[in-house]
Structures are given as C-alpha cells and as structure tokens.
Enzyme design. Sequence first.
Site, PDB file in Angstrom:
ATOM      1  N   ASP A  86      36.104  27.869  38.546  1.00 44.50           N
ATOM      2  CA  ASP A  86      36.998  29.020  38.515  1.00 44.50           C
ATOM      3  C   ASP A  86      38.346  28.699  39.162  1.00 44.50           C
ATOM      4  OD1 ASP A  86      37.525  31.697  37.908  1.00 44.50           O
ATOM      5  OD2 ASP A  86      36.843  32.410  39.864  1.00 44.50           O
ATOM      6  N   HIS A  87      39.410  29.230  38.601  1.00 48.34           N
ATOM      7  CA  HIS A  87      40.759  29.191  39.185  1.00 48.34           C
ATOM      8  C   HIS A  87      41.102  27.854  39.826  1.00 48.34           C
ATOM      9  CE1 HIS A  87      42.122  33.263  38.550  1.00 48.34           C
ATOM     10  NE2 HIS A  87      40.939  33.724  38.933  1.00 48.34           N
ATOM     11  N   ASN A 133      34.021  38.613  35.484  1.00 49.42           N
ATOM     12  CA  ASN A 133      33.932  37.888  36.748  1.00 49.42           C
ATOM     13  C   ASN A 133      33.580  38.801  37.920  1.00 49.42           C
ATOM     14  OD1 ASN A 133      34.939  35.869  35.105  1.00 49.42           O
ATOM     15  ND2 ASN A 133      36.482  35.191  36.573  1.00 49.42           N
ATOM     16  N   HIS A 166      42.105  40.620  42.563  1.00 52.04           N
ATOM     17  CA  HIS A 166      40.930  40.125  43.264  1.00 52.04           C
ATOM     18  C   HIS A 166      40.720  40.924  44.553  1.00 52.04           C
ATOM     19  CE1 HIS A 166      41.577  35.996  41.196  1.00 52.04           C
ATOM     20  NE2 HIS A 166      40.758  36.755  40.480  1.00 52.04           N
ATOM     21  N   THR A 185      33.840  39.049  44.832  1.00 47.82           N
ATOM     22  CA  THR A 185      33.872  39.765  46.103  1.00 47.82           C
ATOM     23  C   THR A 185      32.572  40.506  46.373  1.00 47.82           C
ATOM     24  OG1 THR A 185      36.275  40.009  45.930  1.00 47.82           O
ATOM     25  CG2 THR A 185      35.131  41.477  47.454  1.00 47.82           C
TER      26      THR A 185
END
Length: 286
Positions: free
Chosen positions: A82-83, A228, A178, A231
């Site tokens: 991811d990212h 996604n 996010h 958190t």
Amino acid sequence: MPIVPTQDIVDRAFEDRYGVAAINVVNDLTMAAVLAAAQELRAPLIVQTSVKTVEAMGVNVLYALWAELAEEVSVPVALHLDHCPDRDLITACLEAGWNSVLFDGSKLSVEENQRQCVEVVEQAREYGALVEGEIEPFARVEDLAGDAPPPELSLETALAFIEATGVDVFAPAIGNAHGMYRAAPTLDNKRVTDIVEATGIPVALHGGTGMSAEQFSDLIARGCAKVNISTALKIRFMAAGYDYMSANPGKYDPPSLFRAQTEAVEEMAAEHIRMFGSAGKAWAVS
C-alpha cells in the site's frame, strides 16, 4: 495454495458489484486474524502491508509469514503493498511475491507521477501483478483544516493518467481521508461513476474507516471494488490490548493478551466483510 492474482479478486468484485476488504495488517497476529475472518465468512480478501510494516519486519520475513498463514485458508487471498513511493521497495516486494502494489507518486507532479507509474506497470506485468495508481495525496483527518479535504484534480486529468499508465485500479480523491472522521464525510460519489463509466476499471476506496454502511453500499454499487481499511484495525488492536491490561492488572501473560487482540481484530474484519457484501463470495482455488 489460495493465493491468487489481485486482479482476479478485484475483477470478480467489480463485475458482481461487491466490495473486497483490503485490510492493512501490522504484524503476524493481525494478519492471522483477518485471514481467519475471511475463512470463516468464505470471503475473498486482500491483505495490505504499509511501507512502515514492510521495513520494520523485512521483505523476506514478512512474505514468508504471509505464505505460511495463507496456506492455512481455502479462500482466495492476495498480498498488496500500500502507498509506496519507493521504487526500490516496489521492486523488492514484486520479486518476493507480492500480488499487487500501489505506486504512490501523489507528491510528484502529475507528469512525473505518470512517467514513473508507466514504468511500474511495465515492471509489474513481468510478475503478473496488479498496479493501483493515484494522483491526489490522501490527507489524514487530523491534518485537515476545517475538515475540508484537499481539492480534487480535474476528471480529465484523472482519465488521462489512467489511459496513459494502464493502471488496473485507480484510487481517486472524493472527499475521503485517512484516519478516523469526526463525522461522516461528504463524498463526491459521482466522480466514482464518471471514472468507472469512462475507463471500465475498478476504483479503490481509501479512507474507509468511519464511513457509514450507506456510503459504502452506494460507492461499491458505483464500482469501488477494493475497499481499504487501516485505522479501524489499529484502533481495535490497540484498544483490545489496553482493555485487557486494564481488566487484568498485574497479569503479565502475553498469550492471553495476544488472544484478546486477535479476537478483536477478527471481529472487526468480519464486520467489514459483511458490510461490503463479500461474505460467501469465495470460489474454489486449486
């Protein structure tokens, strides 16, 4: 082994309009927990790893852990990076066996992001891996001024990027961020429809933690096939540890603590799998 190409998982979800949970794990306990939830609910799953987690555990150790745990389930699963703005890390993960990557060039100019993303797509094809792309950075909720997300780039810019790069999945900014929202965010749902109708590729929904069930349902119906969650896992994992230690002062029994955290994360994953409509969508993997 039930590890399959991420493309297979996303394409089926996109065609049948359900959402696949793509959950960021932080260690072996959380990885085992989300896989257990997928197995219990007979749901396909994308396990995501952040750059921090990969660097903390090491590429080879993390992949060996993944391969061992994935061997124990019978539902289709895939491993996603991811990212990641680090091209060297993308190469290392593709070589190790990751099934997909998100090249995060959102801090670059659109032109440079596009140039490098073309290279990542070409590289990933050699490994049969999917590439997710994005052009707008996703802010963290706590960093937003007045709860207003950064402005979106034009639809034309997004469509030109998708066409030029050949990415398999695109992650647009639609008012999402996010972290944990202070209130349900106001989202540009139509942008998802516009992108899907113009390109025919699935959309990845970022910043899912804290969105309402109604928001998820609407966006998934529009083509958000990959959803996604990060958190929410961190909150459940840390809170379960705190609650266990608070309820058991002076009891220093790591296995019991780990069991409480694993159960909490598995429950969290199951809640999202059901909400996204992917329960019971697993298929036989040879």
